[in-house]
Write a protein that holds these residues in place. Structure first.
Motif, PDB file in Angstrom:
ATOM      1  N   ILE A 158       0.835  -1.208   0.000  1.00  0.00           N
ATOM      2  CA  ILE A 158       0.000   0.000   0.000  1.00  0.00           C
ATOM      3  C   ILE A 158       0.864   1.251   0.000  1.00  0.00           C
ATOM      4  N   THR A 159       1.882   1.296   0.870  1.00  0.00           N
ATOM      5  CA  THR A 159       2.720   2.498   0.942  1.00  0.00           C
ATOM      6  C   THR A 159       3.580   2.666  -0.309  1.00  0.00           C
ATOM      7  N   THR A 160       3.947   1.555  -0.948  1.00  0.00           N
ATOM      8  CA  THR A 160       4.712   1.655  -2.192  1.00  0.00           C
ATOM      9  C   THR A 160       3.889   2.329  -3.281  1.00  0.00           C
ATOM     10  N   VAL A 161       2.641   1.919  -3.418  1.00  0.00           N
ATOM     11  CA  VAL A 161       1.748   2.547  -4.407  1.00  0.00           C
ATOM     12  C   VAL A 161       1.530   4.019  -4.050  1.00  0.00           C
TER      13      VAL A 161
ATOM     14  N   THR B 106      -7.332   1.633   7.943  1.00  0.00           N
ATOM     15  CA  THR B 106      -5.881   1.653   8.090  1.00  0.00           C
ATOM     16  C   THR B 106      -5.202   1.674   6.728  1.00  0.00           C
ATOM     17  N   GLY B 107      -5.743   0.920   5.777  1.00  0.00           N
ATOM     18  CA  GLY B 107      -5.175   0.896   4.435  1.00  0.00           C
ATOM     19  C   GLY B 107      -5.240   2.250   3.752  1.00  0.00           C
ATOM     20  N   ILE B 108      -6.369   2.935   3.889  1.00  0.00           N
ATOM     21  CA  ILE B 108      -6.506   4.268   3.289  1.00  0.00           C
ATOM     22  C   ILE B 108      -5.524   5.240   3.925  1.00  0.00           C
ATOM     23  N   ALA B 109      -5.439   5.197   5.258  1.00  0.00           N
ATOM     24  CA  ALA B 109      -4.518   6.089   5.958  1.00  0.00           C
ATOM     25  C   ALA B 109      -3.074   5.799   5.560  1.00  0.00           C
ATOM     26  N   ALA B 110      -2.718   4.513   5.452  1.00  0.00           N
ATOM     27  CA  ALA B 110      -1.354   4.146   5.060  1.00  0.00           C
ATOM     28  C   ALA B 110      -1.052   4.610   3.639  1.00  0.00           C
ATOM     29  N   PHE B 111      -2.027   4.509   2.750  1.00  0.00           N
ATOM     30  CA  PHE B 111      -1.842   4.981   1.372  1.00  0.00           C
ATOM     31  C   PHE B 111      -1.563   6.480   1.351  1.00  0.00           C
ATOM     32  N   LEU B 112      -2.331   7.246   2.126  1.00  0.00           N
ATOM     33  CA  LEU B 112      -2.143   8.699   2.166  1.00  0.00           C
ATOM     34  C   LEU B 112      -0.780   9.056   2.755  1.00  0.00           C
ATOM     35  N   ILE B 113      -0.342   8.294   3.762  1.00  0.00           N
ATOM     36  CA  ILE B 113       0.997   8.522   4.322  1.00  0.00           C
ATOM     37  C   ILE B 113       2.062   8.199   3.269  1.00  0.00           C
ATOM     38  N   GLY B 114       1.821   7.146   2.484  1.00  0.00           N
ATOM     39  CA  GLY B 114       2.737   6.822   1.398  1.00  0.00           C
ATOM     40  C   GLY B 114       2.804   7.937   0.365  1.00  0.00           C
ATOM     41  N   VAL B 115       1.655   8.519   0.024  1.00  0.00           N
ATOM     42  CA  VAL B 115       1.622   9.655  -0.902  1.00  0.00           C
ATOM     43  C   VAL B 115       2.461  10.799  -0.341  1.00  0.00           C
TER      44      VAL B 115
END
Length: 252
Positions: free
Chosen positions: A80-83, A137-146
């Motif tokens: 998720i964070t990679t994307v 958690t997945g959405i939050a992790a994605f936004l942190i990755g962005v």
């Protein structure tokens, strides 16, 4: 780059790796050091993103005991964070950072408050997501990755705040997961930046080499630091960084 600047950036890399592995604040050391070395902001940001791959490698090597048994939920988190990091890197390439820097201090400050309140929030949500990665958690992790792919300063604080809230385990284990998850946000962004021509390679090599040693040392030290004072210290450090970035963003 002369030998003196190279040595200072090498030392800054050690400090960045150490603070990143322990507190998620690597860019608090490395990014200002790159600016002080004469790099323009965008070039410093891209150079820092490439250099911090060393911090991820060192932290992962030093955190093997804490990472053991976490692969099942860490793998999807890293995907998720990679994307997210790839998306953030793309945004940086096609837009101006000015508007986003106005939001960054609020993100960091909010994350720092959440981190300090983590145990209470975790008790309030203790029936959610202790064993895996749920939708929120997945959405939050994605936004942190962005965010990590775009700018990255205190992305570790954001991730640690998230994981401390939703995972019930020792802080050292959560911190080790945080180091890997935030590091993978740069896996695509860093190679893309490397081909833009804006990465200053002597500086990137110096900071990267130092960060490998610093992050390994930080990953070892965190095992022996008390959890509550460490969490509060990280939160206060994040608030301090938020104040500095707010002053820089709004004083201009």
């Amino acid at each position: 780059m002369d030998a003196g600047k190279f040595a200072l950036l090498l030392l800054a890399g050690v400090g960045a790796g150490l603070t990143g592995a322990v507190a998620g604040l690597a860019s608090l050391v490395s990014y200002p050091a790159l600016l002080a070395a004469g790099l323009p902001p965008v070039s410093a940001n891209m150079t820092n993103t490439v250099a911090m791959l060393g911090s991820t490698a060192g932290a992962a090597a030093g955190s093997q005991p804490e990472l053991r048994g976490q692969a099942r939920r860490l793998l999807p988190l890293c995907l998720i964070t990679t994307v997210g990091g790839a998306c953030g890197g793309l945004v940086l390439l096609v837009s101006s950072p000015d508007s986003f820097t106005l939001v960054v201090p609020w993100l960091i400050g909010g994350a720092s408050v959440v981190l300090m309140a983590g145990p209470r929030l975790r008790r309030m949500a203790e029936h959610h997501e202790h064993r895996g990665i749920g939708p929120l958690t997945g959405i939050a992790a994605f936004l942190i990755g962005v965010y990590g792919g775009y700018f990255g300063a205190a992305a570790g604080v954001l991730m640690l705040a998230l994981l401390t809230t939703v995972w019930s385990q020792a802080l050292a284990r959560t911190n080790a997961a945080k180091n890997v998850a935030t590091g993978t946000a740069n896996l695509i962004a860093a190679p893309v930046f490397a081909f833009t021509g804006k990465v200053f390679w002597p500086a990137a090599i110096a900071v990267c080499a130092g960060s490998v040693a610093g992050s390994w040392l930080g990953s070892v030290l965190v095992r022996y630091l008390p959890a509550t004072p460490l969490r509060i210290a990280i939160g206060l450090g994040g608030l301090a960084l938020a104040a500095v970035l707010a002053w820089q963003a709004y004083s201009g």
